[in-house]
Design a protein around this motif. Structure first.
Motif, short mmCIF file in Angstrom:
data_model
loop_
_atom_site.label_atom_id
_atom_site.label_comp_id
_atom_site.label_asym_id
_atom_site.label_seq_id
_atom_site.Cartn_x
_atom_site.Cartn_y
_atom_site.Cartn_z
N GLY A 69 0.81 -1.22 0.00
CA GLY A 69 0.00 0.00 0.00
C GLY A 69 0.84 1.26 0.00
O GLY A 69 0.38 2.33 0.40
N ILE A 70 2.08 1.14 -0.49
CA ILE A 70 3.04 2.26 -0.47
C ILE A 70 2.99 3.03 -1.79
O ILE A 70 2.86 2.44 -2.87
CB ILE A 70 4.46 1.73 -0.20
N THR A 71 3.12 4.35 -1.69
CA THR A 71 3.19 5.19 -2.89
C THR A 71 4.36 6.16 -2.81
O THR A 71 4.77 6.56 -1.72
CB THR A 71 1.89 6.00 -3.09
N ARG A 72 4.88 6.51 -3.96
CA ARG A 72 5.84 7.60 -4.10
C ARG A 72 5.26 8.73 -4.94
O ARG A 72 5.96 9.67 -5.33
CB ARG A 72 7.15 7.10 -4.72
N ASP A 73 3.97 8.64 -5.24
CA ASP A 73 3.29 9.65 -6.05
C ASP A 73 2.93 10.85 -5.17
O ASP A 73 2.12 10.73 -4.25
CB ASP A 73 2.02 9.05 -6.65
N HIS B 201 1.24 15.03 2.61
CA HIS B 201 2.03 16.26 2.69
C HIS B 201 3.25 16.10 1.78
O HIS B 201 3.57 14.98 1.35
CB HIS B 201 2.46 16.56 4.13
N PRO B 202 3.92 17.18 1.45
CA PRO B 202 5.05 17.11 0.51
C PRO B 202 6.12 16.14 0.97
O PRO B 202 6.34 15.93 2.17
CB PRO B 202 5.57 18.55 0.49
N ALA B 203 6.81 15.57 0.00
CA ALA B 203 7.89 14.62 0.29
C ALA B 203 8.99 15.29 1.10
O ALA B 203 9.31 16.46 0.89
CB ALA B 203 8.47 14.07 -1.00
N GLU B 204 9.54 14.55 2.05
CA GLU B 204 10.57 15.08 2.92
C GLU B 204 11.97 14.89 2.36
O GLU B 204 12.96 15.28 2.99
CB GLU B 204 10.45 14.41 4.29
N GLY B 205 12.06 14.28 1.18
CA GLY B 205 13.35 14.07 0.54
C GLY B 205 13.19 13.06 -0.58
O GLY B 205 12.12 12.45 -0.75
N PRO B 206 14.23 12.82 -1.40
CA PRO B 206 14.13 11.90 -2.54
C PRO B 206 13.91 10.46 -2.12
O PRO B 206 13.51 9.63 -2.94
CB PRO B 206 15.47 12.08 -3.25
N TYR C 244 8.57 8.00 0.91
CA TYR C 244 7.38 7.28 0.46
C TYR C 244 6.37 7.29 1.59
O TYR C 244 6.71 7.59 2.75
CB TYR C 244 7.71 5.84 0.05
N GLN C 245 5.12 6.98 1.26
CA GLN C 245 4.08 6.88 2.28
C GLN C 245 3.26 5.62 2.07
O GLN C 245 2.96 5.25 0.93
CB GLN C 245 3.12 8.09 2.22
N GLN C 246 2.92 4.96 3.17
CA GLN C 246 1.92 3.90 3.12
C GLN C 246 0.57 4.56 3.33
O GLN C 246 0.30 5.11 4.39
CB GLN C 246 2.16 2.84 4.20
#
Length: 387
Positions: free
Chosen positions: A218-222, A228-233, A236-238
């Motif tokens: 259930g993880i996304t990098r989209d 909230h905005p990505a914290e770095g390259p 990812y978020q589940q």
């Protein structure tokens, strides 16, 4: 002559080299071989999207989640299938019911489906999902099923575990022209193999995206799906509860290599089927019926014993053939007769056609590497056992 199995994988030197190339590469999993395999299968089957999964059972599970099957809702399938076609509903907390098979095709009976849907509508128990199974490689009557799906509002997930390479109304099985999704299996005895593996085909981008996410926890990098905005390259978020249902690059490379020979595999299976039709017509057997709208992939070649014309039981014929070195099999024990399902309230006598089929059926050897000499031996030994 050594024993002749009912099925067997065919692995070429090119297949082995494809796996070796991955083993020498930087990616054993989650690498480019998976995407290449997905694109190739989607193109072959004339579908827009393909998502590779660890096995077809997991693919069925994710497909049910993608269409939103919820606890307490109903999934219908046929009794004449492997248990996975029904179990996928239980994984979602849903309920299972069955529709009897057509006595000619051994696929879902359209007449039985129509009658059951009319009754279920009156009772407020319509299915959320229907899983028609393309048994032995011959497509179900998908145009009629699609019309019923539109009328009654259920999703259709084709279980085409037996049927890659088959056709229906001049379209490839897997095109999803009449369904929401199609499931493929790449188990070793199937038409092409990845060792273990499955795939979901669909023309719905949202389904494909969700299944791709669910197969990886259930993880996304989209960024568009994050809270909230990505914290770095690395970020990812589940965003939902998923699973580890991924295929490896090793498996995908094998499958992609096998896919290149799929048309030749299907041609060979059809040649063997034609020889069976010719050589078995004099025996007390009911041979497969071929639907005029369908071209079977002939994953299986199933015959039914005319028990009133022979002096042996089905079990005796089965055992005699095994003793003679012909390792026939039986597909399938009706799911509703499994102890787990009988504990839910299913019982013998509920689905008469599936039960009658089971009492007479037998799967003869059918695989690409079966030689004509071996096939003739199967026919000879079967003739001797039945005489």
């Amino acid at each position: 002559m050594k024993p002749i199995p009912y099925a067997k994988q065919f692995i070429s030197p090119e297949d082995i080299q494809a796996v070796v190339d991955v083993l020498r590469s930087d990616f054993l999993t989650q690498g480019p071989a998976i995407l290449n395999f997905e694109k190739a299968v989607a193109k072959f089957c004339e579908a827009k999207h393909a998502v590779a999964i660890s096995n077809a059972t997991a693919a069925l599970h994710l497909a049910c989640l993608a269409v939103g099957l919820k606890p307490g809702e109903w999934l219908w399938t046929v009794p004449n299938t492997f248990v996975a076609s029904a179990n996928c509903a239980l994984y979602c907390g849903a309920k299972v019911d069955f529709v009897d098979i057509d006595p000619a095709t051994y696929n879902i009976s359209i007449d039985a489906l129509k009658a059951k849907l009319a009754s279920a509508e009156r009772e407020g128990k319509l299915p959320r999902v229907l899983v028609p199974v393309h048994f032995s490689g011959q497509s179900c009557e998908m145009a009629e099923i699609a019309e019923l799906a539109e009328k009654y509002g259920f999703a259709v997930i084709e279980d085409a575990s037996h049927a890659i390479g088959g056709e229906y109304k001049n379209r490839k099985v897997g095109s999803c022209a009449y369904s929401d999704m199609t499931i493929l299996s790449f188990h070793p005895v199937k038409i092409i193999t990845t060792g273990e593996g499955g795939m979901v085909l669909t023309n719905n981008a949202e389904y494909a995206d969700r299944i791709s996410r669910l197969r990886t926890h259930g993880i996304t990098r989209d960024p568009n799906l994050m809270t909230h905005p990505a914290e770095g390259p690395w970020y990812y978020q589940q965003i939902e509860l998923g699973f580890n249902y991924r295929m490896t690059d090793i498996q995908a490379a094998l499958g992609h290599s096998q896919l290149k020979n799929l048309n030749a595999f299907i041609d060979r299976r059809r040649q063997l089927a034609e020889r069976y039709f010719e050589k078995l017509e004099h025996l007390p057997l009911r041979l497969p019926w071929r639907h005029p709208d369908s071209l079977s992939a002939f994953h299986l070649f199933v015959v039914r014993l005319k028990l009133d014309q022979i002096s042996k039981t089905q079990s005796q014929v089965f055992k005699d053939l095994h003793r003679a070195g012909v390792l026939v099999n039986l597909h399938y024990i009706p799911v509703h007769l499994q102890p787990y399902y009988m504990a839910m309230g299913f019982h013998k006598g509920q689905f008469a056609e599936a039960e009658k089929y089971y009492s007479e059926a037998m799967s003869l050897p059918m695989y690409v590497g079966l030689t004509e000499e071996e096939q003739d031996e199967v026919v000879s030994r079967l003739s001797e056992v039945l005489k």
